[in-house]
Motif scaffolding. Structure first.
Motif, PDB file in Angstrom:
ATOM      1  N   HIS A 213      -0.593 -87.201 -79.859  1.00  0.00           N
ATOM      2  CA  HIS A 213       0.724 -87.208 -78.926  1.00  0.00           C
ATOM      3  C   HIS A 213       0.944 -88.523 -78.415  1.00  0.00           C
ATOM      4  O   HIS A 213       2.010 -88.892 -78.022  1.00  0.00           O
ATOM      5  CB  HIS A 213       0.774 -86.065 -78.025  1.00  0.00           C
ATOM      6  CG  HIS A 213      -0.150 -85.990 -77.078  1.00  0.00           C
ATOM      7  ND1 HIS A 213      -1.373 -85.332 -77.156  1.00  0.00           N
ATOM      8  CD2 HIS A 213      -0.160 -86.568 -75.708  1.00  0.00           C
ATOM      9  CE1 HIS A 213      -2.020 -85.656 -76.087  1.00  0.00           C
ATOM     10  NE2 HIS A 213      -1.374 -86.127 -74.922  1.00  0.00           N
ATOM     11  N   LEU A 216       2.373 -91.202 -80.654  1.00  0.00           N
ATOM     12  CA  LEU A 216       3.498 -90.892 -81.220  1.00  0.00           C
ATOM     13  C   LEU A 216       4.422 -91.404 -79.927  1.00  0.00           C
ATOM     14  O   LEU A 216       5.564 -92.135 -80.546  1.00  0.00           O
ATOM     15  CB  LEU A 216       3.806 -89.439 -81.268  1.00  0.00           C
ATOM     16  CG  LEU A 216       3.449 -89.044 -82.804  1.00  0.00           C
ATOM     17  CD1 LEU A 216       3.571 -87.323 -82.821  1.00  0.00           C
ATOM     18  CD2 LEU A 216       4.117 -89.430 -83.817  1.00  0.00           C
ATOM     19  N   GLN A 217       3.980 -91.095 -78.698  1.00  0.00           N
ATOM     20  CA  GLN A 217       4.930 -91.683 -77.578  1.00  0.00           C
ATOM     21  C   GLN A 217       5.009 -93.189 -77.864  1.00  0.00           C
ATOM     22  O   GLN A 217       5.978 -93.888 -77.418  1.00  0.00           O
ATOM     23  CB  GLN A 217       4.283 -91.207 -76.408  1.00  0.00           C
ATOM     24  CG  GLN A 217       5.125 -91.699 -75.091  1.00  0.00           C
ATOM     25  CD  GLN A 217       4.840 -90.941 -73.893  1.00  0.00           C
ATOM     26  OE1 GLN A 217       4.766 -89.823 -73.995  1.00  0.00           O
ATOM     27  NE2 GLN A 217       4.445 -91.844 -72.807  1.00  0.00           N
ATOM     28  N   THR A 224       6.758 -86.370 -75.889  1.00  0.00           N
ATOM     29  CA  THR A 224       6.159 -85.569 -76.838  1.00  0.00           C
ATOM     30  C   THR A 224       5.633 -84.114 -75.824  1.00  0.00           C
ATOM     31  O   THR A 224       5.507 -83.981 -74.856  1.00  0.00           O
ATOM     32  CB  THR A 224       4.796 -86.176 -76.860  1.00  0.00           C
ATOM     33  OG1 THR A 224       3.849 -86.549 -75.815  1.00  0.00           O
ATOM     34  CG2 THR A 224       5.199 -87.430 -77.913  1.00  0.00           C
TER      35      THR A 224
END
Length: 285
Positions: A213, A216-217, A224
């Protein structure tokens, strides 16, 4: 004894301001300098365009002195290799290298011999979101007549997009990339993006064993969230349905039973402890 206004002010300052030791201030300054050097093109603050034009004018390939092609950037000595790691440019690995395909497609990234599986699904998520991949990986980069051995990428850090510039020397062993690679052996956006991400954090070692996560951020600038499901399949389906209709990037991990092998292949072919990628194909966010 009555105290003067100056004395009271000094006392209030000591009470409200935490003391910072010299070692703490020194460490903080080093972190600030490290971060600033990572997000700037060079310590001199030169831009990607300027560096590229200089390399082209001199007819040389760019070499990033702030993230050198040696063990300093790896920060790990890999004893499992009988031969030293060699840093090679894409045109030394492939006869027809290309930076990125017009349609990268799903699951276009594979792990190398020393790759962390947590970063692979984060990169794979980008391939289902054209808008995001263009934001993180600026267009008009290629191995053409204007190739100068320099590439740039963007990451979301502390509320803003920052640009990281790297040369394209990649760590290999016996001619093979040791970290992330594209499924197409002639494509190189994934290992170059990984190198820029390693530079952002200081070394390849610094991005070893991270959280999906968080990656992804950094890659999207989005918010997230994490859900854990041990039962209640209906709730899981509901979360997936709501996320998909909002064009959300998703990844899932199958937890391994306590006491079992961490990465065990199930009868359906899936592997426990490995991340799976889901996402809605969309053009805008």
């Amino acid at each position: 004894m009555a105290k003067s206004h100056q004395q009271l002010t000094e006392m209030d300052s000591r009470l409200t301001t935490p003391r910072r030791s010299e070692s703490f201030r020194s460490a903080t300054n080093k972190l600030d300098i490290s971060y600033q050097s990572a997000v700037s093109a060079t310590p001199g603050g030169l831009t990607y365009g300027t560096l590229r034009e200089r390399a082209l004018a001199r007819r040389v390939f760019f070499e990033d002195a702030s993230f050198p092609a040696n063990d300093t950037s790896l920060a790990i000595r890999y004893k499992s290799f009988s031969e030293p790691i060699e840093w090679m440019r894409p045109h030394d690995i492939s006869k027809r290298p290309k930076f990125i395909s017009k349609n990268p497609g799903n699951f276009a990234v594979q792990s190398g011999s020393l790759s962390d599986t947590w970063l692979l699904p984060a990169f794979s998520c980008l391939t289902v979101a054209p808008t995001l991949i263009r934001k993180c990986i600026p267009e008009e980069q290629a191995f053409n007549e204007q190739y100068a051995g320099i590439f740039r990428f963007r990451f979301w850090r502390y509320g803003e997009w920052v640009e990281v510039v790297v040369d394209d020397r990649l760590p290999t062993h016996k001619g093979q990339l040791i970290f992330l690679r594209n499924s197409d052996p002639n494509e190189f956006w994934a290992p170059l993006l990984e190198k820029a991400y390693a530079k952002l954090y200081g070394s390849y070692s610094a991005i070893h064993g991270g959280q999906l996560h968080g990656a992804l951020q950094d890659l999207t600038g989005g918010v997230t969230d994490t859900f854990q499901f041990r039962e209640h399949a209906t709730t899981l389906q509901r979360v997936i349905d709501l996320s998909m209709c909002r064009a959300t990037l998703m990844a899932a991990t199958i937890a391994a039973p306590v006491g079992s092998v961490p990465h065990r292949q199930l009868p359906n072919g899936l592997v426990t402890g490995r991340d799976l990628v889901y996402g809605a194909k969309f053009q805008t966010i």
